[in-house]
Design a protein around this motif. Sequence first.
Motif, PDB file in Angstrom:
ATOM      1  N   LEU A 157      -6.898  -1.462 -12.320  1.00  0.00           N
ATOM      2  CA  LEU A 157      -7.992  -2.391 -12.634  1.00  0.00           C
ATOM      3  C   LEU A 157      -8.286  -3.290 -11.438  1.00  0.00           C
ATOM      4  O   LEU A 157      -9.454  -3.591 -11.156  1.00  0.00           O
ATOM      5  CB  LEU A 157      -7.631  -3.230 -13.852  1.00  0.00           C
ATOM      6  N   ALA A 158      -7.242  -3.705 -10.720  1.00  0.00           N
ATOM      7  CA  ALA A 158      -7.447  -4.549  -9.534  1.00  0.00           C
ATOM      8  C   ALA A 158      -8.372  -3.853  -8.542  1.00  0.00           C
ATOM      9  O   ALA A 158      -9.327  -4.456  -8.034  1.00  0.00           O
ATOM     10  CB  ALA A 158      -6.102  -4.874  -8.884  1.00  0.00           C
ATOM     11  N   GLY A 159      -8.103  -2.579  -8.262  1.00  0.00           N
ATOM     12  CA  GLY A 159      -8.965  -1.848  -7.331  1.00  0.00           C
ATOM     13  C   GLY A 159     -10.392  -1.772  -7.812  1.00  0.00           C
ATOM     14  O   GLY A 159     -11.333  -1.910  -7.031  1.00  0.00           O
ATOM     15  N   ALA A 160     -10.572  -1.567  -9.130  1.00  0.00           N
ATOM     16  CA  ALA A 160     -11.918  -1.489  -9.698  1.00  0.00           C
ATOM     17  C   ALA A 160     -12.644  -2.820  -9.613  1.00  0.00           C
ATOM     18  O   ALA A 160     -13.875  -2.856  -9.631  1.00  0.00           O
ATOM     19  CB  ALA A 160     -11.850  -1.030 -11.152  1.00  0.00           C
ATOM     20  N   CYS A 161     -11.889  -3.905  -9.517  1.00  0.00           N
ATOM     21  CA  CYS A 161     -12.483  -5.245  -9.415  1.00  0.00           C
ATOM     22  C   CYS A 161     -12.615  -5.701  -7.965  1.00  0.00           C
ATOM     23  O   CYS A 161     -12.901  -6.874  -7.699  1.00  0.00           O
ATOM     24  CB  CYS A 161     -11.653  -6.248 -10.214  1.00  0.00           C
ATOM     25  N   GLY A 162     -12.392  -4.796  -7.007  1.00  0.00           N
ATOM     26  CA  GLY A 162     -12.541  -5.144  -5.600  1.00  0.00           C
ATOM     27  C   GLY A 162     -11.393  -5.938  -5.037  1.00  0.00           C
ATOM     28  O   GLY A 162     -11.516  -6.560  -3.987  1.00  0.00           O
ATOM     29  N   VAL A 163     -10.247  -5.922  -5.713  1.00  0.00           N
ATOM     30  CA  VAL A 163      -9.079  -6.689  -5.280  1.00  0.00           C
ATOM     31  C   VAL A 163      -8.085  -5.732  -4.619  1.00  0.00           C
ATOM     32  O   VAL A 163      -7.679  -4.729  -5.225  1.00  0.00           O
ATOM     33  CB  VAL A 163      -8.420  -7.394  -6.472  1.00  0.00           C
ATOM     34  N   ALA A 164      -7.691  -6.020  -3.395  1.00  0.00           N
ATOM     35  CA  ALA A 164      -6.714  -5.179  -2.699  1.00  0.00           C
ATOM     36  C   ALA A 164      -5.373  -5.280  -3.406  1.00  0.00           C
ATOM     37  O   ALA A 164      -4.861  -6.370  -3.653  1.00  0.00           O
ATOM     38  CB  ALA A 164      -6.581  -5.619  -1.243  1.00  0.00           C
ATOM     39  N   ALA A 165      -4.804  -4.152  -3.752  1.00  0.00           N
ATOM     40  CA  ALA A 165      -3.537  -4.112  -4.475  1.00  0.00           C
ATOM     41  C   ALA A 165      -2.835  -2.802  -4.138  1.00  0.00           C
ATOM     42  O   ALA A 165      -3.465  -1.826  -3.727  1.00  0.00           O
ATOM     43  CB  ALA A 165      -3.783  -4.207  -5.985  1.00  0.00           C
ATOM     44  N   PRO A 166      -1.506  -2.740  -4.313  1.00  0.00           N
ATOM     45  CA  PRO A 166      -0.804  -1.469  -4.090  1.00  0.00           C
ATOM     46  C   PRO A 166      -1.309  -0.392  -5.032  1.00  0.00           C
ATOM     47  O   PRO A 166      -1.822  -0.671  -6.118  1.00  0.00           O
ATOM     48  CB  PRO A 166       0.664  -1.826  -4.401  1.00  0.00           C
ATOM     49  N   SER A 167      -1.151   0.845  -4.629  1.00  0.00           N
ATOM     50  CA  SER A 167      -1.488   1.961  -5.500  1.00  0.00           C
ATOM     51  C   SER A 167      -0.454   2.060  -6.618  1.00  0.00           C
ATOM     52  O   SER A 167       0.730   1.777  -6.407  1.00  0.00           O
ATOM     53  CB  SER A 167      -1.490   3.263  -4.696  1.00  0.00           C
ATOM     54  N   PRO A 168      -0.872   2.505  -7.811  1.00  0.00           N
ATOM     55  CA  PRO A 168       0.127   2.786  -8.844  1.00  0.00           C
ATOM     56  C   PRO A 168       1.196   3.769  -8.382  1.00  0.00           C
ATOM     57  O   PRO A 168       2.284   3.822  -8.945  1.00  0.00           O
ATOM     58  CB  PRO A 168      -0.719   3.376  -9.980  1.00  0.00           C
TER      59      PRO A 168
END
Length: 384
Positions: A157-168
Motif C-alpha cells: 500500500l505504501a508503494g501505491a501511495c507514492g511512499v518509498a518503502a521496502p519491497s514485501p
Amino acid sequence: MSSPDPAWRQLISTIHASGRKAALAITGGGSGAIGELLRVPGGSRLLIEARVPYDVLALKTFLGFAPEQASSADTAIAMARSARAHAARLVPADTDLVGLGATAALVSDRPRKGEHRFHVACANAAGVAHCSGLMTKGRRDRAAEEDLVSRAIVLWLAGACGVAAPSPRSLLDTDEHFAETFVATADTIDQLVAGELDRVTALPDGQMTLSAPRPPLLLPGSFNPLHSGHVLLARIAEEIRQQPVAFEISVTNVDKPPLTSETIKQRLAQFTWKSPVELTRAPTFVEKSRLFPGTTFVIGADTAERLFAPKYYGDDEIQMHVALEEIARSGCRFLVAVRIDSTARVRALSDIQVPRRYADLFSEIPEHRFRFDTSSSEIRARNW
C-alpha cells in the motif's frame, strides 16, 4: 500484531499523509494490516473503508462473481478493483483513490494441500500492481504468517501511495519465492512522449501515477547511467534538508533529441525499489518550476552556472531575468553541489557570479560533504 518500531510507525504516518485515499478488501489472512494502519493516528486521512469478506458467500457477494480460487493473484486484483469501485461512490470524482485487495492461504487447523501464500494488489487510475509470495510450510506458525502478510499489505500500500518503502520481498527468507507485476491501464509513458501529458510519476514499485504529491527535493538528470555519485548526492541532500528526494528525467531536452519510450523504460528500471522518478516534458528550470512550485532542485555548479548564461535564453538577457524571477515567485530554490566542468575546472557555487537579487535562491553543499568527479559520459565511455 505489535509494532513498536518507530520507523514502522513513521512509515504508516507517511502513508496517512500521502494525499491518497484508500479502500481495502482482505480475505484469508492479513487483516491485521487494518489494525496496523489505524494504530497510528491520522488513519482517517487515508482510509475510506476496509472490508474482510472472509466467507465464500461474502467474497462472492463483494466481487459479484465466485472466483475459481480464493487465494490467487486474479482474485486479489478483482478485489482491488472492486474495493476501488465501491469507494469511488463515496468520494469526489477527482480523488486520488487506491483500491487494495489481498488474499492469503495460511496455516489452518486442517492440513493444507497447496502452498502457503499471499497475493496483494493495488488498483488506481494508472493500472494495477500486484505481488505474490510463497512461504515455506512449517517454517512459521499461524500468528507469524499473519504478521508477515499484514506487513506485506502495508508495504505494498505504501508503494501505491507514492511512499518509498521496502519491497514485501524483504519479509521473506532468501529461499522463498516472490514476484511482482504492474499492468497499466494505458501506456502513460507513450502519452508523455506524445505530449498528451506533462508529468508522470514512476513509483518505486514501478507503478505509474498522474497525481503524486510534489516532491520537496528533486534531482534532475539524464541518468545514463544512474551511478553512485547520483545516489550519494541524493543522500547528502536529504541529510542537509531533512526531506526525501526524488529524481527527475525530462523526455525533452534543450539541445538533444527527445527520449524514446523504450529509452525511458530502460532508465526507469535503474530506480526500481530505490526512489520515485518524475518524468516530465520540462527541459528548463522555469518549466520545472511550473510543475513543481516550492520544490528545491539539487544540481551541480556547472548547471547552476548555465542558469545565468544568456545563450540558454536565446541570447536575450532580459528573458534570463524574466525566467529567474518566475522561478523565484514559484518558491523554488537550488541546492548546489561542487562539480568538474568540461574544462576540468572544479566549480562551486562560490565561483559563480550570482546577481545579488537572486542570491537567496541558492544554497551550497560544502565540498567536504560531497564531491564526485566522474560523469555519466565518462562511465559510458569506459563501458563502450
